[in-house]
Design a protein around this motif. Structure first.
Motif, PDB file in Angstrom:
ATOM      1  N   THR A  62      24.412  48.757  25.805  1.00  0.00           N
ATOM      2  CA  THR A  62      24.907  47.843  26.301  1.00  0.00           C
ATOM      3  C   THR A  62      24.867  48.398  28.723  1.00  0.00           C
ATOM      4  OG1 THR A  62      27.378  47.122  27.279  1.00  0.00           O
ATOM      5  CG2 THR A  62      27.114  49.649  27.119  1.00  0.00           C
ATOM      6  N   SER A  63      24.929  47.600  28.893  1.00  0.00           N
ATOM      7  CA  SER A  63      24.817  47.738  30.225  1.00  0.00           C
ATOM      8  C   SER A  63      26.105  47.966  31.517  1.00  0.00           C
ATOM      9  CB  SER A  63      24.532  46.353  31.021  1.00  0.00           C
ATOM     10  OG  SER A  63      25.725  45.476  30.728  1.00  0.00           O
ATOM     11  N   SER A  64      27.066  47.974  30.554  1.00  0.00           N
ATOM     12  CA  SER A  64      28.569  48.456  30.792  1.00  0.00           C
ATOM     13  C   SER A  64      29.136  49.330  29.782  1.00  0.00           C
ATOM     14  CB  SER A  64      29.013  47.347  31.214  1.00  0.00           C
ATOM     15  OG  SER A  64      30.832  48.273  32.632  1.00  0.00           O
ATOM     16  N   ILE A  65      29.714  50.708  29.924  1.00  0.00           N
ATOM     17  CA  ILE A  65      30.976  51.069  29.034  1.00  0.00           C
ATOM     18  C   ILE A  65      31.833  50.576  29.163  1.00  0.00           C
ATOM     19  CG2 ILE A  65      29.767  53.618  29.284  1.00  0.00           C
ATOM     20  CD1 ILE A  65      31.948  53.814  31.386  1.00  0.00           C
ATOM     21  N   LEU A  66      32.345  49.056  30.069  1.00  0.00           N
ATOM     22  CA  LEU A  66      33.683  48.337  30.183  1.00  0.00           C
ATOM     23  C   LEU A  66      33.707  47.673  28.890  1.00  0.00           C
ATOM     24  CD1 LEU A  66      34.703  48.142  34.159  1.00  0.00           C
ATOM     25  CD2 LEU A  66      35.153  50.109  31.586  1.00  0.00           C
ATOM     26  N   LYS A  67      32.290  46.890  28.095  1.00  0.00           N
ATOM     27  CA  LYS A  67      31.871  45.886  27.361  1.00  0.00           C
ATOM     28  C   LYS A  67      32.618  47.056  26.055  1.00  0.00           C
ATOM     29  CE  LYS A  67      28.718  43.059  29.699  1.00  0.00           C
ATOM     30  NZ  LYS A  67      28.868  42.462  29.927  1.00  0.00           N
ATOM     31  N   ARG A  68      33.089  45.782  24.625  1.00  0.00           N
ATOM     32  CA  ARG A  68      33.204  45.405  23.538  1.00  0.00           C
ATOM     33  C   ARG A  68      32.458  46.533  22.711  1.00  0.00           C
ATOM     34  NH1 ARG A  68      37.719  43.897  20.547  1.00  0.00           N
ATOM     35  NH2 ARG A  68      37.121  45.085  18.723  1.00  0.00           N
ATOM     36  N   SER A  69      30.646  45.422  22.818  1.00  0.00           N
ATOM     37  CA  SER A  69      29.645  45.423  22.366  1.00  0.00           C
ATOM     38  C   SER A  69      28.549  45.715  22.626  1.00  0.00           C
ATOM     39  CB  SER A  69      30.010  44.539  21.104  1.00  0.00           C
ATOM     40  OG  SER A  69      29.785  43.271  21.395  1.00  0.00           O
ATOM     41  N   GLY A  70      27.907  46.286  22.438  1.00  0.00           N
ATOM     42  CA  GLY A  70      25.821  45.659  22.398  1.00  0.00           C
ATOM     43  C   GLY A  70      25.400  45.322  21.970  1.00  0.00           C
ATOM     44  N   ALA A  71      23.727  45.685  21.823  1.00  0.00           N
ATOM     45  CA  ALA A  71      22.804  45.323  20.876  1.00  0.00           C
ATOM     46  C   ALA A  71      22.701  46.819  20.133  1.00  0.00           C
ATOM     47  CB  ALA A  71      21.436  45.713  22.223  1.00  0.00           C
ATOM     48  N   GLY A  72      22.210  46.607  19.515  1.00  0.00           N
ATOM     49  CA  GLY A  72      22.187  47.754  18.162  1.00  0.00           C
ATOM     50  C   GLY A  72      22.242  47.790  16.857  1.00  0.00           C
ATOM     51  N   ARG A  73      23.656  49.106  16.753  1.00  0.00           N
ATOM     52  CA  ARG A  73      24.795  48.937  15.290  1.00  0.00           C
ATOM     53  C   ARG A  73      25.710  47.283  15.408  1.00  0.00           C
ATOM     54  NH1 ARG A  73      30.241  52.629  15.238  1.00  0.00           N
ATOM     55  NH2 ARG A  73      30.952  52.219  12.517  1.00  0.00           N
ATOM     56  N   SER A  74      26.075  46.940  16.879  1.00  0.00           N
ATOM     57  CA  SER A  74      27.303  45.586  16.175  1.00  0.00           C
ATOM     58  C   SER A  74      25.977  44.434  16.096  1.00  0.00           C
ATOM     59  CB  SER A  74      27.789  45.131  18.013  1.00  0.00           C
ATOM     60  OG  SER A  74      28.604  46.519  17.947  1.00  0.00           O
ATOM     61  N   ASP A  75      24.928  44.453  17.257  1.00  0.00           N
ATOM     62  CA  ASP A  75      24.173  42.522  16.819  1.00  0.00           C
ATOM     63  C   ASP A  75      23.221  43.675  17.050  1.00  0.00           C
ATOM     64  OD1 ASP A  75      26.093  40.774  16.290  1.00  0.00           O
ATOM     65  OD2 ASP A  75      26.626  41.681  18.365  1.00  0.00           O
ATOM     66  N   ARG A  76      21.944  43.474  15.966  1.00  0.00           N
ATOM     67  CA  ARG A  76      20.549  44.085  16.102  1.00  0.00           C
ATOM     68  C   ARG A  76      19.923  43.146  17.853  1.00  0.00           C
ATOM     69  NH1 ARG A  76      16.782  46.980  13.868  1.00  0.00           N
ATOM     70  NH2 ARG A  76      18.951  47.913  12.935  1.00  0.00           N
ATOM     71  N   TRP A  77      20.665  42.068  17.323  1.00  0.00           N
ATOM     72  CA  TRP A  77      19.959  40.628  18.908  1.00  0.00           C
ATOM     73  C   TRP A  77      21.691  40.263  19.698  1.00  0.00           C
ATOM     74  CZ3 TRP A  77      15.165  39.879  20.646  1.00  0.00           C
ATOM     75  CH2 TRP A  77      13.999  40.295  19.542  1.00  0.00           C
ATOM     76  N   SER A  78      21.712  41.008  20.828  1.00  0.00           N
ATOM     77  CA  SER A  78      22.454  40.739  21.676  1.00  0.00           C
ATOM     78  C   SER A  78      23.254  40.615  22.427  1.00  0.00           C
ATOM     79  CB  SER A  78      24.142  42.234  21.590  1.00  0.00           C
ATOM     80  OG  SER A  78      25.211  41.831  22.560  1.00  0.00           O
ATOM     81  N   PRO A  79      23.738  39.240  22.565  1.00  0.00           N
ATOM     82  CA  PRO A  79      23.572  38.051  24.424  1.00  0.00           C
ATOM     83  C   PRO A  79      24.437  38.936  25.396  1.00  0.00           C
ATOM     84  CG  PRO A  79      25.166  36.872  22.418  1.00  0.00           C
ATOM     85  CD  PRO A  79      24.244  38.840  21.583  1.00  0.00           C
ATOM     86  N   HIS A  80      25.712  40.114  25.272  1.00  0.00           N
ATOM     87  CA  HIS A  80      26.276  40.151  25.522  1.00  0.00           C
ATOM     88  C   HIS A  80      25.993  41.191  26.512  1.00  0.00           C
ATOM     89  CE1 HIS A  80      28.957  38.313  22.674  1.00  0.00           C
ATOM     90  NE2 HIS A  80      28.526  38.611  21.746  1.00  0.00           N
ATOM     91  N   VAL A  81      25.342  41.820  26.287  1.00  0.00           N
ATOM     92  CA  VAL A  81      24.749  43.274  27.258  1.00  0.00           C
ATOM     93  C   VAL A  81      24.625  42.326  28.920  1.00  0.00           C
ATOM     94  CG1 VAL A  81      22.921  44.565  27.746  1.00  0.00           C
ATOM     95  CG2 VAL A  81      23.494  44.341  25.612  1.00  0.00           C
ATOM     96  N   ASP A  82      23.687  40.878  28.850  1.00  0.00           N
ATOM     97  CA  ASP A  82      23.295  40.672  30.260  1.00  0.00           C
ATOM     98  C   ASP A  82      24.210  39.141  30.712  1.00  0.00           C
ATOM     99  OD1 ASP A  82      21.697  43.115  30.709  1.00  0.00           O
ATOM    100  OD2 ASP A  82      20.807  42.741  29.728  1.00  0.00           O
TER     101      ASP A  82
END
Length: 422
Positions: A62-82
């Motif tokens: 993830t780009s911030s420890i304040l986010k709920r999820s990121g790329a990998g375990r939650s979603d292999r492709w994630s739009p939430h990182v950035d």
């Protein structure tokens, strides 16, 4: 002119009331005034449409420890990182008074994209060189402090997480005073600030910083910009309150552990210094940081160096960043040898929880290669490949760890982002 106020999450009421009154008053005056006269009103926006892919299935990048999820375990492709969207309203009421509100929508701890107020302040320009602001103000602790949410403003997909995650809070509610001056050919700006801030980081978990006070200084000479800052704050995080309350039930040894690691009105210190040299055809920038918390947050050193070369609209770049700790990422905790079996079992459980907390002290490094393409004015696309490696005993900046997560393995991340401003 009609000014519509959106139901964003608001700063403390005194700041909201003052800034909203200034903006509304400015808009009303503009509707009645002559074209080109005060007040002057400007609206702008920015955003990032991004996706990140991480080759890991027992944690999230993830780009911030304040986010709920990121790329990998939650979603292999994630739009939430950035991905994010921001809007800003500026009103110059007259030559001395102005106001600004900036709202940003990005994934938060709850997983939603509910917009939040990033800035909301009123500025008084006492002289051409001296200004005072009050309200919600950007914390001036990094080179990218004034634009860290605006992906279009920097070459990399994101500021290095090893450095910028060290202080995930990006603003405070309070006052600052800035003075611009010149010595020879060098332009200076000295800024002092005082305030407080808080964030909800999980359900029933709140991070509060009181007495945020600091000093920042920026010097510019030709193509070189240098910024150094120092701040202190009294930090409270109720994430592990139950753990340390349980430790205190074991008498003096448990009380000592609670006093050593609990974050309850804990005085923390942060220092950062950075340099950016950009003559136009190429750039190089670097930052160093030092965070001292004397708690389970750890005491860390952070650093990165980035460089790139511009071939017309194409800018390939490389970056190396790291975060290291000079505090323990594990602790033996309570001794169980002299305890009755039932108490020893509880002590072992508490020690396990403590060490999971200490493993969150980031120790990692990242190598990044990428390229930015400026498609048209105001729109750019960036592709970036990273190799992140946590050190043994630390999860680094990864979140949502599975119970069988093993640190020390490399994590490969591919990111793509389209950044825009309008």
């Amino acid at each position: 002119m009609h000014l519509q106020l959106l139901p964003f999450a608001c700063p403390p009421r005194i700041w909201c009331a003052a800034v909203v009154a200034a903006l509304a008053g400015g808009a009303a005056s503009a509707a009645q005034g002559d074209a080109g006269a005060f007040p002057e009103i400007g609206f702008s926006g920015f955003g990032t449409i991004g996706v990140a892919h991480a080759r890991i299935d027992d944690a999230d990048f993830t780009s911030s420890i304040l986010k709920r999820s990121g790329a990998g375990r939650s979603d292999r492709w994630s739009p939430h990182v950035d991905s994010r969207l921001g809007a800003q309203l500026d009103v110059a009421i007259d030559k001395q008074w102005s106001a600004v509100v900036q709202a940003v929508s990005e994934q938060g701890y709850s997983g939603s994209y509910r917009p939040a107020i990033e800035w909301a302040n009123i500025k008084y320009q006492a002289t051409p060189d001296l200004s005072l602001r009050f309200g919600r103000i950007a914390l001036p602790v990094f080179l990218a402090a004034d634009y860290r949410k605006i992906g279009y403003a920097y070459a990399l997909v994101r500021p290095p997480v090893e450095v910028y995650n060290a202080i995930p809070l990006s603003n405070s509610d309070g006052v600052d005073i800035s003075y611009r001056w010149k010595y020879g050919a060098v332009k200076h700006m000295t800024q002092a600030f005082l305030g407080r801030t808080s964030r909800t980081v999980a359900v029933d978990t709140h991070l509060k910083a009181r007495g945020v006070a600091g000093l920042s200084h920026t010097a510019t000479w030709r193509d070189t910009t240098i910024r150094a800052s120092v701040l202190q704050a009294d930090l409270t995080l109720n994430l592990a309150t139950a753990l340390f309350d349980a430790y205190r039930q074991f008498g003096a040894p448990g009380i000592r552990l609670a006093q050593r690691y609990d974050i309850d009105e804990r005085r923390v210190y942060a220092f950062s210094a950075g340099i950016n040299y950009d003559p136009g055809s190429w750039f190089v920038m670097s930052e160093l940081g030092r965070i001292k918390t004397d708690s389970y947050f750890g005491d860390t050193y952070t650093a990165y160096a980035s460089a790139g070369y511009r071939f017309g609209d194409l800018t390939p770049y490389a970056s190396y960043s790291l975060v290291d700790s000079d505090s323990a990422t594990s602790d033996p905790g309570l001794s169980t040898t002299a305890l009755p079996p039932a108490q020893a079992h509880v002590a072992r459980l508490l020690n396990g929880q403590l060490n999971r907390l200490l493993s969150s002290i980031p120790v990692q490094s990242t190598i990044a290669l990428g390229a930015r393409w400026d498609i048209v004015t105001g729109v750019a696309m960036t592709l970036q490949l990273e190799r992140l490696r946590t050190q043994s005993g630390s999860r680094g900046s990864l979140i949502n760890l599975r119970d069988d997560f093993t640190p020390g393995r490399p994590v490969h991340v591919a990111s793509a982002a389209i950044d825009f401003v309008f």
